[in-house]
Write an enzyme that holds these catalytic residues in place. Structure first.
Site, mmCIF file in Angstrom:
data_model
loop_
_atom_site.group_PDB
_atom_site.id
_atom_site.type_symbol
_atom_site.label_atom_id
_atom_site.label_comp_id
_atom_site.label_asym_id
_atom_site.label_seq_id
_atom_site.Cartn_x
_atom_site.Cartn_y
_atom_site.Cartn_z
ATOM 1 N N ASP A 1 -0.122 -0.032 0.824
ATOM 2 C CA ASP A 1 -0.287 -1.369 1.397
ATOM 3 C C ASP A 1 -0.831 -1.317 2.815
ATOM 4 O O ASP A 1 -1.426 -2.272 3.292
ATOM 5 C CB ASP A 1 1.045 -2.122 1.387
ATOM 6 C CG ASP A 1 1.337 -2.608 -0.024
ATOM 7 O OD1 ASP A 1 1.793 -1.802 -0.841
ATOM 8 O OD2 ASP A 1 1.064 -3.790 -0.300
ATOM 9 N N ASN B 1 3.980 1.916 1.096
ATOM 10 C CA ASN B 1 3.764 1.442 -0.275
ATOM 11 C C ASN B 1 5.101 0.939 -0.803
ATOM 12 O O ASN B 1 6.130 0.995 -0.118
ATOM 13 C CB ASN B 1 3.197 2.571 -1.151
ATOM 14 C CG ASN B 1 2.698 2.055 -2.489
ATOM 15 O OD1 ASN B 1 1.957 1.090 -2.554
ATOM 16 N ND2 ASN B 1 3.136 2.652 -3.589
HETATM 17 O O1 MRU Z 1 5.080 -6.158 -3.692
HETATM 18 P P1 MRU Z 1 3.779 -5.822 -4.356
HETATM 19 O O2 MRU Z 1 3.822 -5.923 -5.835
HETATM 20 O O3 MRU Z 1 2.634 -6.583 -3.737
HETATM 21 O O4 MRU Z 1 3.548 -4.285 -3.982
HETATM 22 C C1 MRU Z 1 2.348 -3.676 -4.371
HETATM 23 C C2 MRU Z 1 2.282 -2.242 -4.044
HETATM 24 O O5 MRU Z 1 3.143 -1.686 -3.413
HETATM 25 C C3 MRU Z 1 1.027 -1.539 -4.464
HETATM 26 O O6 MRU Z 1 1.305 -0.203 -4.765
HETATM 27 C C4 MRU Z 1 0.013 -1.586 -3.322
HETATM 28 O O7 MRU Z 1 -0.175 -2.894 -2.875
HETATM 29 C C5 MRU Z 1 -1.287 -1.007 -3.714
HETATM 30 S S1 MRU Z 1 -2.171 -2.084 -4.817
HETATM 31 C C6 MRU Z 1 -3.639 -1.354 -5.217
#
Ligand code: MRU
Length: 351
Positions: free
Chosen positions: A241, A251
């Protein structure tokens, strides 16, 4: 496109002046395929906040289209610029961790002239570029899979959360090397962590990989150590992220656990992400804001109470994996290995 889910997760419907954003309602997957139409900036904000659209790149793409909605009906460019700023400021408060959100909002605010047509064109660019970056991540990551593909068994990859097609404008980040390998008929197998508390691994990753015909096995998060100990995992690939300038990567909560486990078992741990996920303003991962989620997501997830009334909770949605535990970063520009401030700067430079 073969090798990925045909379901559109983000779509602009109609023209610039009156159109709207259609999002696959990811909270209903895998049981229902339904869509959420966003016609106001608040609709987009809500969709991001409650994870109807989620995953760092997808949040950025949705925010781009949200900016278009924010300036619809403006009387002139001055009015549009003021509305754009207010829209960007508001969308920026939806979720704090994925830097792609802020990256996309900044990019939209640099558009000139500031009018709905130009803004919609830029939102489409962000979407298309993300798809292209995913594809390139897949091609680079494929080399890592191919390097172990001569093993007698199919290379087996463990992943966490959903860094797949559903989380991006293309074939995903962590899943991109998997989809490209699958397309090229290189046999692979994937273990998907369920990913407590919101189950993005089971609801989304297992769903989209299975739909594409990839061999996927679902495990609970707490099974990863045993599965590694049994020698079933050849590599871990996760998304990110936000990645700091020294390569520390935030992440989904539970990613750091996997990195520690991978180190102990001598398994390579890869993080796949586009350049839009790097935050070169942050020297290291300590500065990455970590979203805290509502207690109910732990105590009564999916409507069923699983904890005593009134129990205290603590719910960070992300964790930070120190760069020392990351074997390589897989980006659209190439593979960064080893991972440190110098190698990250060399590949990413100023974003
Ligand atoms: O809370 P989320 O579902 O938005 O979390 C998403 C993640 O942690 C993903 O691994 C990250 O955003 C990478 S998406 C290509």
């Amino acid at each position: 496109m073969p090798g990925m889910t045909p379901i559109k997760n983000i779509e602009w419907i109609g023209d610039a002046a009156t159109g709207h954003l259609r999002l696959l309602e990811q909270t209903r997957l895998p049981n229902e395929i339904t869509y959420t139409d966003c016609r106001t900036v608040q609709d987009v904000w809500d969709a991001i906040k409650r994870l109807a659209v989620r995953g760092a790149p997808a949040i950025g793409v949705a925010a781009g289209f949200g900016c278009v909605i924010g300036v619809q009906g403006s009387s002139d460019e001055h009015d549009a610029a003021a509305k754009l700023k207010a829209t960007a400021d508001h969308l920026a408060t939806s979720r704090p961790t994925a830097v792609n959100l802020f990256w996309a909002l900044e990019r939209m605010q640099r558009v000139a002239p500031c009018d709905v047509e130009a803004l919609l064109a830029e939102a489409f660019h962000i979407h298309e570029e993300d798809a292209a970056m995913c594809r390139q991540i897949g091609e680079h990551g494929l080399r890592l899979i191919e390097s172990i593909a001569s093993n007698p068994k199919s290379p087996t990859i463990l992943t966490h959360c959903n860094a797949g097609a559903l989380a991006t404008g293309g074939i995903g980040t962590a899943t991109a090397p998997m989809y490209v390998a699958h397309e090229k008929k290189i046999p692979i197998a994937v273990f998907a962590d369920e990913t407590r508390p919101l189950l993005q691994g089971s609801r989304l990753t297992a769903f989209e990989l299975a739909a594409a015909g990839v061999d996927v096995t679902l495990i609970c998060d707490d099974m990863a150590a045993q599965v590694m100990r049994e020698g079933k995992i050849d590599m871990v690939i996760t998304g990110a992220d936000r990645i700091a300038a020294n390569g520390d990567a935030a992440n989904k909560i539970g990613t750091y656990n996997l990195a520690v486990l991978a180190k102990h078992h001598g398994i390579p741990f890869y993080v796949a992400a586009p350049s839009s996920t790097f935050d070169m303003q942050l020297a290291d991962g300590d500065g990455i804001p970590i979203e805290q989620r509502a207690a109910e997501e732990i105590t009564e997830g999916f409507g069923s109470r699983t904890a005593p009334q009134g129990v205290k909770t603590y719910s960070p949605a992300f964790d930070v994996t120190p760069h020392e535990l990351i074997t390589a970063l897989i980006t659209e520009r190439g593979i960064i290995q080893p991972v440190n401030a110098e190698t990250v700067a060399e590949m990413i430079g100023e974003t």
